[in-house]
Design a protein around this motif. Structure first.
Motif, PDB file in Angstrom:
ATOM      1  N   SER A 275      43.028  36.199  47.829  1.00  0.00           N
ATOM      2  CA  SER A 275      43.749  36.803  48.948  1.00  0.00           C
ATOM      3  C   SER A 275      44.340  38.175  48.625  1.00  0.00           C
ATOM      4  O   SER A 275      44.354  39.059  49.483  1.00  0.00           O
ATOM      5  N   PRO A 276      44.826  38.416  47.379  1.00  0.00           N
ATOM      6  CA  PRO A 276      45.316  39.780  47.097  1.00  0.00           C
ATOM      7  C   PRO A 276      44.204  40.809  46.969  1.00  0.00           C
ATOM      8  O   PRO A 276      44.452  42.010  46.971  1.00  0.00           O
ATOM      9  N   GLY A 277      42.972  40.357  46.777  1.00  0.00           N
ATOM     10  CA  GLY A 277      41.849  41.252  46.535  1.00  0.00           C
ATOM     11  C   GLY A 277      41.117  40.859  45.268  1.00  0.00           C
ATOM     12  O   GLY A 277      41.014  39.671  44.936  1.00  0.00           O
ATOM     13  N   ALA A 278      40.605  41.836  44.533  1.00  0.00           N
ATOM     14  CA  ALA A 278      39.923  41.571  43.263  1.00  0.00           C
ATOM     15  C   ALA A 278      40.968  41.297  42.181  1.00  0.00           C
ATOM     16  O   ALA A 278      41.899  42.081  41.996  1.00  0.00           O
ATOM     17  N   VAL A 279      40.799  40.193  41.460  1.00  0.00           N
ATOM     18  CA  VAL A 279      41.769  39.824  40.432  1.00  0.00           C
ATOM     19  C   VAL A 279      41.039  39.377  39.172  1.00  0.00           C
ATOM     20  O   VAL A 279      39.860  39.009  39.211  1.00  0.00           O
ATOM     21  N   VAL A 280      41.755  39.444  38.053  1.00  0.00           N
ATOM     22  CA  VAL A 280      41.311  38.868  36.785  1.00  0.00           C
ATOM     23  C   VAL A 280      42.457  38.015  36.256  1.00  0.00           C
ATOM     24  O   VAL A 280      43.608  38.150  36.684  1.00  0.00           O
ATOM     25  N   PHE A 281      42.127  37.115  35.329  1.00  0.00           N
ATOM     26  CA  PHE A 281      43.146  36.283  34.692  1.00  0.00           C
ATOM     27  C   PHE A 281      43.295  36.725  33.240  1.00  0.00           C
ATOM     28  O   PHE A 281      42.338  36.701  32.472  1.00  0.00           O
ATOM     29  N   VAL A 282      44.505  37.162  32.902  1.00  0.00           N
ATOM     30  CA  VAL A 282      44.828  37.635  31.567  1.00  0.00           C
ATOM     31  C   VAL A 282      45.450  36.478  30.781  1.00  0.00           C
ATOM     32  O   VAL A 282      46.345  35.782  31.282  1.00  0.00           O
ATOM     33  N   VAL A 283      44.962  36.269  29.560  1.00  0.00           N
ATOM     34  CA  VAL A 283      45.493  35.214  28.705  1.00  0.00           C
ATOM     35  C   VAL A 283      46.652  35.765  27.887  1.00  0.00           C
ATOM     36  O   VAL A 283      46.507  36.799  27.216  1.00  0.00           O
TER      37      VAL A 283
END
Length: 290
Positions: free
Chosen positions: A228-236
């Motif tokens: 929903s916010p747009g393009a995202v990544v998950f940072v560890v």
């Protein structure tokens, strides 16, 4: 009887959903196993494009690169010349104390001299026409660029030419002449095209020119999720994942270019993002490159 069957069906459905839930979602407190990777700093070219065409019967023009005096002319109208052959020698303007070296003028392609515009002893300015060339193998593309690029484009600059008749084989070519704009009009680039199939006279084409290069981060395509916010990544970070919104620029063969929202040293999840939420505990399986 009906009530008993209904309760039995609901019990079976509940057991099925519970089994699916146990398969898709880890047990409470158990970390999700993920693969991770790291952004790679890459030089990305900023391109500007223009749509033009291949001029029918167009002839490249040999020009003077700078102000000078014509010292010698080695050809005449009708002379056949080879690629790189010296057709004239110029003496650039200078001082007696520091006389400049003679400047050799060479032809860019094998052709025939169709016209000589200057004579020995004549003073010429930079960009002035010296010779016109013609021949069956000579084709010239013309493409209009915005006037704002007149300080970036220059003669001898390499460009990439794309034809709809040869979409998989872009052509590397050279700007041989520029028609400078008047009061905000377009600047026309004349481009020498070497012989190549898929670039016939009269066909349209797209010309790409590199106007700048920037250092950008590139990440694997599999690391990007659309939410929903747009393009995202998950940072560890410290055994947990944090959702980070990013701004992407373009997609390259080696991955997605990130314009903003990510640091170079970030450890990012490259797979299994659909099961993740921000703050969830994870276990790193193995690092992967982009």
């Amino acid at each position: 009887m009906f009530s008993f069957r209904r309760r039995a069906a609901l019990a079976v459905l509940g057991a099925f959903l519970a089994a699916c839930s146990r398969h898709d979602t880890p047990a409470t407190g158990a970390p999700v196993v993920v693969d991770v990777g790291y952004p790679v700093a890459t030089q990305v070219a900023k391109m500007r494009s223009a749509v033009g065409d291949i001029e029918p019967g167009a002839s490249p023009v040999v020009i003077a690169p700078r102000a000078a005096v014509v010292r010698e002319i080695a050809v005449r109208t009708g002379s056949a010349v080879a690629r790189g052959q010296i057709v004239a020698t110029l003496r650039p303007t200078g001082t007696r104390q520091n006389p400049p070296k003679p400047l050799a003028i060479r032809v860019p392609v094998a052709a025939t001299v169709t016209r000589v515009f200057v004579s020995v002893g004549e003073r010429v300015r930079g960009g002035q026409r010296l010779f016109a060339l013609g021949g069956a193998s000579i084709r010239t593309a013309r493409a209009p660029f915005p006037a704002s690029l007149q300080t970036i484009l220059h003669e001898g600059q390499r460009v990439f030419v794309h034809s709809p008749l040869a979409p998989r084989t872009p052509l590397k070519a050279t700007i041989i002449r520029l028609t400078h704009p008047k009061k905000g009009n377009a600047i026309y680039a004349w481009i020498d095209l070497p012989p190549r199939r898929g670039f016939p006279v009269g066909s349209p084409l797209r010309v790409d020119v590199v106007t700048a290069t920037h250092t950008r981060l590139v990440i694997p395509r599999s690391a990007v999720s659309l939410r929903s916010p747009g393009a995202v990544v998950f940072v560890v970070r410290k055994g947990k994942v944090l959702e980070r919104r990013i701004t992407t620029a373009q997609t390259l063969p080696q991955g997605v270019v990130v314009r903003a929202g990510l640091r170079a040293q970030s450890e990012i999840v490259t797979h299994a993002q659909t099961r993740l939420t921000s703050g969830m505990r994870v276990h790193v399986e193995r690092p992967q490159g982009p």
